[in-house]
Write a protein that holds these residues in place. Structure first.
Motif, PDB file in Angstrom:
ATOM      1  N   PRO A  21       0.805  -1.230   0.000  1.00 26.03           N
ATOM      2  CA  PRO A  21       0.000   0.000   0.000  1.00 26.03           C
ATOM      3  C   PRO A  21       0.841   1.286   0.000  1.00 26.03           C
ATOM      4  N   ARG A  22       2.156   1.146   0.202  1.00 31.35           N
ATOM      5  CA  ARG A  22       3.014   2.337   0.251  1.00 31.35           C
ATOM      6  C   ARG A  22       3.190   2.931  -1.140  1.00 31.35           C
ATOM      7  N   PRO A  23       3.358   4.250  -1.207  1.00 32.73           N
ATOM      8  CA  PRO A  23       3.621   4.885  -2.503  1.00 32.73           C
ATOM      9  C   PRO A  23       4.953   4.389  -3.076  1.00 32.73           C
ATOM     10  N   ALA A  24       5.038   4.363  -4.394  1.00 38.68           N
ATOM     11  CA  ALA A  24       6.249   3.874  -5.055  1.00 38.68           C
ATOM     12  C   ALA A  24       7.466   4.710  -4.668  1.00 38.68           C
ATOM     13  N   ALA A  25       7.276   6.007  -4.467  1.00 41.47           N
ATOM     14  CA  ALA A  25       8.400   6.871  -4.096  1.00 41.47           C
ATOM     15  C   ALA A  25       8.964   6.461  -2.733  1.00 41.47           C
ATOM     16  N   LEU A  26       8.096   6.098  -1.789  1.00 40.82           N
ATOM     17  CA  LEU A  26       8.555   5.675  -0.474  1.00 40.82           C
ATOM     18  C   LEU A  26       9.267   4.330  -0.549  1.00 40.82           C
ATOM     19  N   ILE A  27       8.790   3.450  -1.384  1.00 42.08           N
ATOM     20  CA  ILE A  27       9.436   2.144  -1.553  1.00 42.08           C
ATOM     21  C   ILE A  27      10.838   2.332  -2.129  1.00 42.08           C
ATOM     22  N   ALA A  28      10.959   3.186  -3.136  1.00 39.90           N
ATOM     23  CA  ALA A  28      12.270   3.449  -3.750  1.00 39.90           C
ATOM     24  C   ALA A  28      13.208   4.104  -2.746  1.00 39.90           C
ATOM     25  N   THR A  30      13.089   3.839   0.505  1.00 39.67           N
ATOM     26  CA  THR A  30      13.442   2.812   1.492  1.00 39.67           C
ATOM     27  C   THR A  30      14.588   1.952   0.981  1.00 39.67           C
ATOM     28  N   GLU A  31      14.529   1.599  -0.295  1.00 38.69           N
ATOM     29  CA  GLU A  31      15.601   0.789  -0.889  1.00 38.69           C
ATOM     30  C   GLU A  31      16.916   1.560  -0.938  1.00 38.69           C
ATOM     31  N   ARG A  32      16.847   2.866  -1.239  1.00 39.23           N
ATOM     32  CA  ARG A  32      18.060   3.682  -1.274  1.00 39.23           C
ATOM     33  C   ARG A  32      18.698   3.779   0.112  1.00 39.23           C
ATOM     34  N   PHE A  33      17.862   3.967   1.147  1.00 42.07           N
ATOM     35  CA  PHE A  33      18.394   4.018   2.507  1.00 42.07           C
ATOM     36  C   PHE A  33      18.981   2.669   2.917  1.00 42.07           C
ATOM     37  N   ALA A  34      18.318   1.572   2.530  1.00 43.64           N
ATOM     38  CA  ALA A  34      18.829   0.237   2.863  1.00 43.64           C
ATOM     39  C   ALA A  34      20.189   0.009   2.200  1.00 43.64           C
ATOM     40  N   LEU A  50      20.197  11.985  -0.062  1.00 49.74           N
ATOM     41  CA  LEU A  50      19.206  11.155   0.642  1.00 49.74           C
ATOM     42  C   LEU A  50      18.400  11.988   1.624  1.00 49.74           C
ATOM     43  N   ARG A  51      19.062  12.926   2.300  1.00 47.47           N
ATOM     44  CA  ARG A  51      18.324  13.817   3.215  1.00 47.47           C
ATOM     45  C   ARG A  51      17.289  14.620   2.433  1.00 47.47           C
ATOM     46  N   ALA A  52      17.707  15.162   1.294  1.00 49.85           N
ATOM     47  CA  ALA A  52      16.785  15.953   0.462  1.00 49.85           C
ATOM     48  C   ALA A  52      15.638  15.093  -0.051  1.00 49.85           C
ATOM     49  N   ALA A  53      15.932  13.856  -0.429  1.00 53.41           N
ATOM     50  CA  ALA A  53      14.887  12.954  -0.932  1.00 53.41           C
ATOM     51  C   ALA A  53      13.878  12.630   0.168  1.00 53.41           C
ATOM     52  N   ALA A  54      14.357  12.450   1.399  1.00 54.53           N
ATOM     53  CA  ALA A  54      13.444  12.171   2.513  1.00 54.53           C
ATOM     54  C   ALA A  54      12.529  13.367   2.771  1.00 54.53           C
ATOM     55  N   GLY A  65       5.607   8.880  10.055  1.00 51.41           N
ATOM     56  CA  GLY A  65       5.822   7.610  10.754  1.00 51.41           C
ATOM     57  C   GLY A  65       6.289   6.512   9.816  1.00 51.41           C
ATOM     58  N   ALA A  66       5.681   6.448   8.624  1.00 52.25           N
ATOM     59  CA  ALA A  66       6.082   5.431   7.647  1.00 52.25           C
ATOM     60  C   ALA A  66       7.517   5.678   7.183  1.00 52.25           C
ATOM     61  N   LEU A  67       7.856   6.932   6.974  1.00 54.48           N
ATOM     62  CA  LEU A  67       9.208   7.281   6.540  1.00 54.48           C
ATOM     63  C   LEU A  67      10.220   6.910   7.623  1.00 54.48           C
ATOM     64  N   GLN A  68       9.909   7.231   8.868  1.00 56.07           N
ATOM     65  CA  GLN A  68      10.805   6.899   9.967  1.00 56.07           C
ATOM     66  C   GLN A  68      10.973   5.384  10.107  1.00 56.07           C
ATOM     67  N   ARG A  69       9.868   4.666  10.036  1.00 54.10           N
ATOM     68  CA  ARG A  69       9.886   3.214  10.223  1.00 54.10           C
ATOM     69  C   ARG A  69      10.591   2.516   9.065  1.00 54.10           C
ATOM     70  N   ASP A  70      10.216   2.849   7.831  1.00 53.44           N
ATOM     71  CA  ASP A  70      10.733   2.132   6.674  1.00 53.44           C
ATOM     72  C   ASP A  70      12.185   2.477   6.353  1.00 53.44           C
TER      73      ASP A  70
END
Length: 146
Positions: A21-28, A30-34, A50-54, A65-70
């Protein structure tokens, strides 16, 4: 011989399809941070992009909350990134010359007689609470003579 289940729909076979259910931008993001965390040592500063993208993801409507968690970002990190993005950059102020004045430099020294040397005012440079004075060296004691 076992029967193939390929002809029945996935729901009928008991298999549920996962829909993220997460937006594609958040998924991408999350992968960049990982990837960053996998390649970097613990405690490494998060790169500016990465800071700017967040922060951009938050502006585009991603839940904090989703951004912090993921992305495994703390609330204090996000707050610091927001403050840094909102504050005017010190580097840009210095580049525009707001805090500093530039003086011309004379490459060749001209001969100066003693009367002119005595009349020449000292050069003073002020940097914050500091003051540096430069004057022409003379022959009198206490004036840095030769």
């Amino acid at each position: 011989m076992p029967r193939k289940n390929g002809s029945r729909p996935a729901r009928a076979r008991g298999v549920e399809l996962e829909i993220d259910p997460r937006p594609a931008a958040l998924i991408a993001l999350t992968e960049r941070f990982a990837q960053f965390r996998a390649e970097s040592e613990r405690g490494t500063r998060v790169p500016a992009e990465l800071r700017a993208a967040a922060l951009a993801a938050l502006r585009q409507g991603a839940a904090q909350g989703a951004l912090q968690r993921d992305c495994q970002i703390s609330r204090s990190q996000l707050d610091a990134w927001r403050r840094a993005a909102a504050a005017p950059s010190t580097r840009s102020r210095r580049a525009t010359g707001e805090d500093a004045r530039i003086f011309a430099v004379v490459d060749e020294a001209l001969p100066v007689d003693e009367r002119a040397a005595a009349a020449e005012p000292p050069l003073e440079l002020r940097v914050g609470p500091w003051s540096v004075t430069v004057r022409l060296a003379g022959g009198e004691p206490g004036q840095g003579g030769r």
